[in-house]
Design a protein around this motif. Sequence first.
Motif, PDB file in Angstrom:
ATOM      1  N   ALA A 163       0.837  -1.208   0.000  1.00 16.23           N
ATOM      2  CA  ALA A 163       0.000   0.000   0.000  1.00 16.23           C
ATOM      3  C   ALA A 163       0.868   1.252   0.000  1.00 16.23           C
ATOM      4  N   ARG A 164       1.938   1.236   0.789  1.00 12.00           N
ATOM      5  CA  ARG A 164       2.828   2.394   0.838  1.00 12.00           C
ATOM      6  C   ARG A 164       3.508   2.610  -0.517  1.00 12.00           C
ATOM      7  N   GLN A 165       3.919   1.538  -1.153  1.00  8.95           N
ATOM      8  CA  GLN A 165       4.555   1.661  -2.462  1.00  8.95           C
ATOM      9  C   GLN A 165       3.576   2.189  -3.506  1.00  8.95           C
ATOM     10  N   ALA A 166       2.335   1.733  -3.455  1.00  4.10           N
ATOM     11  CA  ALA A 166       1.319   2.231  -4.383  1.00  4.10           C
ATOM     12  C   ALA A 166       1.071   3.719  -4.166  1.00  4.10           C
ATOM     13  N   LEU A 167       1.060   4.142  -2.906  1.00  6.64           N
ATOM     14  CA  LEU A 167       0.866   5.559  -2.597  1.00  6.64           C
ATOM     15  C   LEU A 167       2.043   6.379  -3.107  1.00  6.64           C
ATOM     16  N   ARG A 168       3.255   5.892  -2.944  1.00  6.43           N
ATOM     17  CA  ARG A 168       4.427   6.592  -3.459  1.00  6.43           C
ATOM     18  C   ARG A 168       4.322   6.812  -4.966  1.00  6.43           C
ATOM     19  N   GLN A 169       3.948   5.762  -5.689  1.00  4.69           N
ATOM     20  CA  GLN A 169       3.837   5.877  -7.150  1.00  4.69           C
ATOM     21  C   GLN A 169       2.752   6.874  -7.536  1.00  4.69           C
ATOM     22  N   ALA A 170       1.638   6.861  -6.815  1.00  5.26           N
ATOM     23  CA  ALA A 170       0.566   7.812  -7.114  1.00  5.26           C
ATOM     24  C   ALA A 170       1.011   9.248  -6.867  1.00  5.26           C
ATOM     25  N   LEU A 171       1.731   9.468  -5.778  1.00  2.00           N
ATOM     26  CA  LEU A 171       2.209  10.816  -5.461  1.00  2.00           C
ATOM     27  C   LEU A 171       3.213  11.310  -6.503  1.00  2.00           C
ATOM     28  N   LYS A 172       4.042  10.415  -6.989  1.00  5.83           N
ATOM     29  CA  LYS A 172       5.038  10.797  -7.995  1.00  5.83           C
ATOM     30  C   LYS A 172       4.383  11.248  -9.293  1.00  5.83           C
ATOM     31  N   SER A 173       3.172  10.809  -9.531  1.00  7.30           N
ATOM     32  CA  SER A 173       2.489  11.137 -10.789  1.00  7.30           C
ATOM     33  C   SER A 173       1.753  12.471 -10.736  1.00  7.30           C
ATOM     34  N   LEU A 174       1.685  13.092  -9.566  1.00  9.46           N
ATOM     35  CA  LEU A 174       0.910  14.325  -9.404  1.00  9.46           C
ATOM     36  C   LEU A 174       1.761  15.554  -9.723  1.00  9.46           C
ATOM     37  N   THR A 175       1.164  16.519 -10.430  1.00  4.01           N
ATOM     38  CA  THR A 175       1.837  17.773 -10.757  1.00  4.01           C
ATOM     39  C   THR A 175       0.907  18.936 -10.434  1.00  4.01           C
TER      40      THR A 175
END
Length: 245
Positions: free
Chosen positions: A4-16
């Motif tokens: 879950a933490r890894q999925a959240l990291r990837q989602a945050l990286k995609s935000l601009t």
Amino acid sequence: MDAARQALRQALKSLTPQPDQILEGVYFSQIDEFFDVENVVIYNIEPAAFRNSSQNGLRARRNRSQYSICRSLFSHTLHYHFIPKPQLPSEILVHLRFRPTCFQSVFDVWWAASKGNLIKASPIQGEFGLRVDLYAPVLPKNPASRIKILFDGIIAAIQNNLVSPQLDTVKILSQKHCVDTQLIYTQICKPIFPAISSLRSIPLIRPFGAGVQWHPADDLCEDCILTVNQSNQLYCDAYLYSLPT
């Protein structure tokens, strides 16, 4: 949990964000305990994950209720979204302006803030928020990696310390940062303004391994805002304000 933490990291990286937006992370929980909200929202996830989404700044906030969508499922919830850069609160209790030389350690910020210009100063009671507007010719590549050092150093500079530090601990800072031991000790014991009362009877600094661990009085800080702004000079405006009960 790791997945879950890894999925959240990837989602945050995609935000601009848009130019007028900052990222807000809200921690929802009814647990009546103290947490460093910036740890829960940012550092427990991984600061590097926020490099893109926090480029204009970010806000870490605690909400002492359950997230309505997941009320029956989770007692702790994190929610991230973009918001317009917040306006300054109408009732500022402390306004401190200072010029940091670097952001390598809590000491760097604490020492600069301790020598800053105290524009407004009133005691703080209960839960409070801290906003820092950072102005710089070169903006940090990842503001999320700076927020804890900034906030810990500022709070440490304006808190009332109930227990004096051990001289041996102060000497560690003195040797590392090439600042006189007595100057550091005096600044800890006599802060620029004791706006925040510590809830714990422990010294501000304690030995930790070969170094020093800081214990700022941030138990009641439940709203942390950092904005980054282009300027031809490097300085910080720090504002502290009470939160509604």
